[in-house]
Write an enzyme that holds these catalytic residues in place. Structure first.
Site: not given
Ligand code: ADE
Length: 268
Positions: A110, A137, A175, A190
């Site tokens: 993150p 963690e 893709r 897209d």
């Protein structure tokens, strides 16, 4: 394109990789996804891959040795030659000292730069990517400092590990490889590909519970359909993602259409 994935949960990958488009891409040799279990490189008899953080505090930290051992045994020892560009390539773990051959080593976390279609387009240029899935963690900071060349987050929320983010990267990147989607222009249309959200789609039946399909889509007039779709994309992006519209490549006609849409809004 080759992907080497390093994880403590190898079993979560196959069900997805064995389904649908990615399965076909693998069978046709367009992508090769190799899943490596970091635990196999844990030297002690219990195959421990985590430990308590120095300095105390909650949670466990992913140990440095098994991750280094796994990545180096698959990609080769590093650092490779000093003669390649500093940022990504100076830590090239492949030992192949050319920018083209160098394989980015990406930590899913993150704390990374937030993944986007633009980053997918950047990453598909590499013939090989290594993806490290963090767990617990976090990872020992020395993995970040001395092994990883890039850190990617799939969004501002925290998951239990980097496995789903790794699958998301593999999916979004694969893709873009020619031949992976049945339709050669599939990835071009897209949402996000051209910096705009996609127009609405409809298929049979022409009427369902009294809800119809825009007449123009049934008209067979391809020029008018293209024009309608572009306008719908602009409308949608204007309404939902103003941030995208601000950096999208827009033609003079697009700008006129946007002005018309905004005036409609003001008059309603
Ligand atoms: N690991 C945990 N949360 C994550 C996120 N949002 N993106 C990438 N890796 C993660």
């Amino acid at each position: 394109m080759e992907f080497d994935v390093f994880t403590l949960l190898p079993e979560v990958f196959l069900p997805y990789l064995n389904s649908s488009i990615l399965h076909r891409a693998r069978q046709r040799g367009l992508i090769d996804v190799r899943i490596h279990n970091i635990r196999d490189w844990a030297a002690d008899k219990h195959h421990v891959t985590d430990d308590e953080p120095y300095g105390g505090g909650g949670g466990m930290v992913m140990k440095v040795e098994p991750v280094f051992a796994a990545v180096e045994s698959v990609l080769g020892p590093f650092p490779c030659g000093d003669d390649i560009d500093r940022l990504t390539l100076s830590r090239c773990p492949t030992g192949r000292a050319t920018p083209e051959a160098c394989c980015p080593v990406i930590l899913l976390t993150p704390q990374g730069r937030v993944f986007s279609q633009k980053i997918a387009m950047e990453l598909v240029q590499h013939p090989r990517l290594a993806l490290i899935c963090g767990r617990y963690e976090g990872v020992d900071e020395r993995i970040r400092e001395h092994l990883v060349t890039d850190e990617i987050s799939i969004g501002d929320y925290v998951l239990t590990g980097g496995e789903l983010p790794a699958l998301i990267l593999i999916d979004a990147i694969s893709r873009l490889i020619p031949g992976v989607l049945g339709d050669p222009d599939g990835a071009m249309d897209d949402s996000h590909a051209a910096g705009l959200l996609e127009y609405p789609h409809y298929t049979r039946p022409p009427e369902y519970r009294g809800w119809g399909v825009p007449e123009i889509l049934l008209s067979g007039d391809h020029a008018k359909i293209e024009k309608w779709r572009r306008e719908q994309s602009l409308r949608r992006t204007l309404k939902r993602r103003l941030d995208l519209l601000e950096s999208a490549p827009l033609s003079e006609t697009d700008r006129k259409v946007l002005k018309k849409i905004q005036e409609e809004g003001e008059n309603s």
